[in-house]
Write a protein that holds these residues in place. Structure first.
Motif, mmCIF file in Angstrom:
data_model
loop_
_atom_site.group_PDB
_atom_site.id
_atom_site.type_symbol
_atom_site.label_atom_id
_atom_site.label_comp_id
_atom_site.label_asym_id
_atom_site.label_seq_id
_atom_site.Cartn_x
_atom_site.Cartn_y
_atom_site.Cartn_z
ATOM 1 N N ASP A 37 -7.537 -7.585 5.030
ATOM 2 C CA ASP A 37 -8.287 -6.800 6.015
ATOM 3 C C ASP A 37 -7.773 -5.366 6.075
ATOM 4 O O ASP A 37 -8.553 -4.431 6.274
ATOM 5 C CB ASP A 37 -8.219 -7.455 7.394
ATOM 6 N N ALA A 38 -6.453 -5.169 5.903
ATOM 7 C CA ALA A 38 -5.888 -3.817 5.908
ATOM 8 C C ALA A 38 -6.449 -2.996 4.749
ATOM 9 O O ALA A 38 -6.789 -1.818 4.907
ATOM 10 C CB ALA A 38 -4.362 -3.880 5.833
ATOM 11 N N TYR A 39 -6.566 -3.612 3.572
ATOM 12 C CA TYR A 39 -7.154 -2.919 2.421
ATOM 13 C C TYR A 39 -8.614 -2.588 2.705
ATOM 14 O O TYR A 39 -9.080 -1.478 2.445
ATOM 15 C CB TYR A 39 -7.020 -3.790 1.163
ATOM 16 N N LEU A 40 -9.351 -3.547 3.251
ATOM 17 C CA LEU A 40 -10.772 -3.342 3.538
ATOM 18 C C LEU A 40 -10.983 -2.185 4.509
ATOM 19 O O LEU A 40 -11.814 -1.314 4.261
ATOM 20 C CB LEU A 40 -11.410 -4.615 4.098
ATOM 21 N N ILE A 41 -10.237 -2.157 5.598
ATOM 22 C CA ILE A 41 -10.435 -1.081 6.576
ATOM 23 C C ILE A 41 -10.031 0.266 5.969
ATOM 24 O O ILE A 41 -10.684 1.279 6.209
ATOM 25 C CB ILE A 41 -9.715 -1.359 7.921
ATOM 26 N N THR A 42 -8.998 0.277 5.128
ATOM 27 C CA THR A 42 -8.607 1.520 4.446
ATOM 28 C C THR A 42 -9.707 1.967 3.498
ATOM 29 O O THR A 42 -10.023 3.152 3.402
ATOM 30 C CB THR A 42 -7.267 1.336 3.697
ATOM 31 N N THR A 103 -9.396 13.607 -7.802
ATOM 32 C CA THR A 103 -8.880 12.261 -7.574
ATOM 33 C C THR A 103 -8.151 12.239 -6.238
ATOM 34 O O THR A 103 -7.445 13.191 -5.898
ATOM 35 C CB THR A 103 -7.908 11.858 -8.703
ATOM 36 N N ALA A 104 -8.334 11.152 -5.497
ATOM 37 C CA ALA A 104 -7.645 10.977 -4.214
ATOM 38 C C ALA A 104 -7.190 9.534 -4.088
ATOM 39 O O ALA A 104 -7.763 8.633 -4.705
ATOM 40 C CB ALA A 104 -8.566 11.343 -3.053
ATOM 41 N N VAL A 105 -6.166 9.334 -3.283
ATOM 42 C CA VAL A 105 -5.662 7.998 -2.981
ATOM 43 C C VAL A 105 -5.575 7.870 -1.467
ATOM 44 O O VAL A 105 -5.040 8.759 -0.793
ATOM 45 C CB VAL A 105 -4.267 7.754 -3.596
ATOM 46 N N TYR A 106 -6.104 6.778 -0.944
ATOM 47 C CA TYR A 106 -5.952 6.427 0.467
ATOM 48 C C TYR A 106 -5.135 5.153 0.496
ATOM 49 O O TYR A 106 -5.511 4.159 -0.122
ATOM 50 C CB TYR A 106 -7.311 6.189 1.127
ATOM 51 N N THR A 107 -4.010 5.197 1.202
ATOM 52 C CA THR A 107 -3.144 4.029 1.178
ATOM 53 C C THR A 107 -2.793 3.524 2.569
ATOM 54 O O THR A 107 -2.631 4.315 3.494
ATOM 55 C CB THR A 107 -1.862 4.304 0.367
ATOM 56 N N HIS A 108 -2.706 2.216 2.665
ATOM 57 C CA HIS A 108 -2.224 1.559 3.872
ATOM 58 C C HIS A 108 -0.790 1.092 3.640
ATOM 59 O O HIS A 108 -0.207 0.428 4.475
ATOM 60 C CB HIS A 108 -3.128 0.369 4.233
ATOM 61 N N ARG A 109 -0.245 1.453 2.515
ATOM 62 C CA ARG A 109 1.125 1.100 2.136
ATOM 63 C C ARG A 109 2.083 2.227 2.542
ATOM 64 O O ARG A 109 1.659 3.294 2.951
ATOM 65 C CB ARG A 109 1.224 0.891 0.621
ATOM 66 N N GLU A 110 3.361 1.990 2.337
ATOM 67 C CA GLU A 110 4.380 3.001 2.625
ATOM 68 C C GLU A 110 4.265 4.118 1.578
ATOM 69 O O GLU A 110 4.516 3.888 0.392
ATOM 70 C CB GLU A 110 5.772 2.354 2.571
ATOM 71 N N PRO A 111 3.855 5.338 1.990
ATOM 72 C CA PRO A 111 3.615 6.399 1.003
ATOM 73 C C PRO A 111 4.856 6.813 0.216
ATOM 74 O O PRO A 111 4.743 7.127 -0.972
ATOM 75 C CB PRO A 111 3.072 7.558 1.836
ATOM 76 N N ALA A 112 6.028 6.790 0.826
ATOM 77 C CA ALA A 112 7.242 7.188 0.096
ATOM 78 C C ALA A 112 7.500 6.244 -1.071
ATOM 79 O O ALA A 112 7.862 6.690 -2.172
ATOM 80 C CB ALA A 112 8.441 7.217 1.044
#
Length: 180
Positions: A37-42, A103-112
């Motif tokens: 669900d976190a991936y989907l909402i992102t 190109t762009a990246v949207y992440t729900h993960r820890e960016p560092a």
């Protein structure tokens, strides 16, 4: 028998003041069984925040070898924007950056951690790729509100996102990161 994708619907009122984009969107989004669900909402937020004519979700819902999660094509079929979601590897970013104008990246993960995973890897025009992230609590809270039929209001102003999803109000800053 394999389990197929679940169709989620989103009625989205988009008011992106920063870009001057105001739209009402009706989205039918296929959620692959392996997609959180976190991936989907992102992915839905990436679609809204990148919205312009020609934007589409990839056929499978999640990124495949040939397509990103979201992309923007012109009328001739050329890829204008390659938009990854989650934690793509360096090879995918390299491929996307070569195929698209941007190109762009949207992440729900820890960016560092994500940025560190790309360090020292070959990524075409890495300096031009924008990585955007949200506060993890924001994504987790939004994911908890998902149902099969969702109503959303997405407002963006001065790099802040205000989200109302199924009568729950959330907000966070959209963090921008550069590769390298």
């Amino acid at each position: 028998m394999a389990i197929g994708a679940t169709i989620q619907t989103f009625e989205v009122q988009l008011a992106d003041v920063d870009r001057g984009v105001y739209e009402d969107l009706s989205l039918r989004v296929a959620q692959h069984p392996s997609e959180t669900d976190a991936y989907l909402i992102t992915r839905v937020l990436a679609y809204a925040l990148e919205f312009e004519e020609g934007i589409i979700f990839s056929a499978g819902g999640v990124s495949t070898g040939e397509e990103p999660a979201v992309m923007i094509k012109d009328l001739t079929g050329d890829i204008l924007a390659w938009i990854e979601v989650g934690a793509p590897d360096a090879a995918r970013l390299h491929l996307g950056s070569k195929k698209a104008d941007r190109t762009a990246v949207y992440t729900h993960r820890e960016p560092a951690k994500l940025l560190a995973s790309w360090k020292g890897k070959t990524i075409y025009q890495a300096q031009d790729i924008v990585v955007r992230s949200f506060d993890p609590r924001f994504i987790d809270s939004a994911a908890k509100e998902l149902t099969r039929r969702n109503t959303m209001s997405v407002s963006v102003t001065e790099g802040q996102i205000y989200l109302e999803i199924n009568d729950t109000n959330l907000e966070t800053e959209i963090h921008q990161h550069q590769i390298g």
